[in-house]
Design a protein around this motif. Sequence first.
Motif, short mmCIF file in Angstrom:
data_model
loop_
_atom_site.label_atom_id
_atom_site.label_comp_id
_atom_site.label_asym_id
_atom_site.label_seq_id
_atom_site.Cartn_x
_atom_site.Cartn_y
_atom_site.Cartn_z
N MET A 169 -2.89 8.50 25.90
CA MET A 169 -2.18 8.70 24.65
C MET A 169 -3.02 9.57 23.72
O MET A 169 -4.23 9.39 23.62
N ALA A 170 -2.38 10.48 23.06
CA ALA A 170 -3.06 11.38 22.12
C ALA A 170 -3.45 10.62 20.85
O ALA A 170 -2.78 9.67 20.47
N PRO A 171 -4.51 11.06 20.19
CA PRO A 171 -4.92 10.38 18.96
C PRO A 171 -3.95 10.65 17.81
O PRO A 171 -3.25 11.67 17.80
N PRO A 172 -3.89 9.75 16.83
CA PRO A 172 -3.03 9.96 15.66
C PRO A 172 -3.35 11.29 14.99
O PRO A 172 -4.50 11.69 14.90
N GLY A 173 -2.32 11.96 14.55
CA GLY A 173 -2.50 13.23 13.87
C GLY A 173 -2.38 14.44 14.78
O GLY A 173 -2.26 15.56 14.30
N ASP A 174 -2.42 14.23 16.11
CA ASP A 174 -2.20 15.36 17.03
C ASP A 174 -0.78 15.88 16.85
O ASP A 174 0.11 15.16 16.42
N LEU A 175 -0.59 17.14 17.22
CA LEU A 175 0.71 17.79 17.00
C LEU A 175 1.39 18.14 18.30
O LEU A 175 0.74 18.52 19.27
N ILE A 176 2.70 18.04 18.28
CA ILE A 176 3.55 18.58 19.33
C ILE A 176 4.42 19.63 18.66
O ILE A 176 5.17 19.31 17.73
N GLY A 177 4.30 20.88 19.09
CA GLY A 177 5.11 21.94 18.52
C GLY A 177 6.56 21.82 18.95
O GLY A 177 6.85 21.61 20.13
N ILE A 178 7.45 21.91 18.01
CA ILE A 178 8.89 21.87 18.30
C ILE A 178 9.44 23.28 18.28
O ILE A 178 10.15 23.69 19.18
N ASP A 179 9.10 24.03 17.25
CA ASP A 179 9.40 25.46 17.19
C ASP A 179 8.33 26.09 16.31
O ASP A 179 7.35 25.44 15.97
N GLY A 180 8.49 27.33 15.93
CA GLY A 180 7.47 28.03 15.16
C GLY A 180 7.19 27.46 13.79
O GLY A 180 6.14 27.73 13.21
N ALA A 181 8.08 26.65 13.26
CA ALA A 181 7.90 26.12 11.91
C ALA A 181 7.95 24.60 11.85
O ALA A 181 7.83 24.02 10.79
N THR A 182 8.13 23.94 12.99
CA THR A 182 8.31 22.49 13.00
C THR A 182 7.37 21.85 14.01
O THR A 182 7.22 22.34 15.12
N VAL A 183 6.73 20.77 13.59
CA VAL A 183 5.85 20.01 14.47
C VAL A 183 6.19 18.53 14.39
O VAL A 183 6.81 18.07 13.42
N LEU A 184 5.79 17.80 15.41
CA LEU A 184 5.86 16.35 15.39
C LEU A 184 4.43 15.86 15.31
O LEU A 184 3.60 16.16 16.18
N VAL A 185 4.09 15.16 14.23
CA VAL A 185 2.76 14.60 14.05
C VAL A 185 2.77 13.22 14.70
O VAL A 185 3.56 12.36 14.33
N LEU A 186 1.90 13.04 15.69
CA LEU A 186 1.89 11.79 16.43
C LEU A 186 1.27 10.65 15.65
O LEU A 186 0.30 10.84 14.92
N GLY A 187 1.86 9.48 15.81
CA GLY A 187 1.35 8.27 15.18
C GLY A 187 0.44 7.52 16.13
O GLY A 187 -0.26 8.14 16.93
N GLN A 188 0.45 6.20 16.05
CA GLN A 188 -0.38 5.39 16.94
C GLN A 188 0.33 4.10 17.28
O GLN A 188 1.15 3.61 16.50
N GLU A 189 -0.02 3.55 18.44
CA GLU A 189 0.53 2.28 18.86
C GLU A 189 -0.17 1.14 18.12
O GLU A 189 -1.32 1.27 17.71
#
Length: 69
Positions: A1-21
């Motif tokens: 699992m990625a650490p909190p705050g890591d990003l997944i790019g959705i498009d050029g202007a949108t990201v999903l900031v990952l949370g934590q379990e």
Amino acid sequence: MAPPGDLIGIDGATVLVLGQELDFAHGRPDVADSPAHRTGDTLVPVDTGVTPAFRDARRPGPMRSGRRR
């Protein structure tokens, strides 16, 4: 699992900031994933939680969404 705050790019202007379990044994709350979108000079973070842990985890990510180079 990625650490909190890591990003997944959705498009050029949108990201999903990952949370934590939830890690009850270590006293760490669960933190929801949070989308953020940048349009021009406006950043639109979607606040899906209100805890300090949530705010701390998502703070660095949105500032990098759609950043102009």
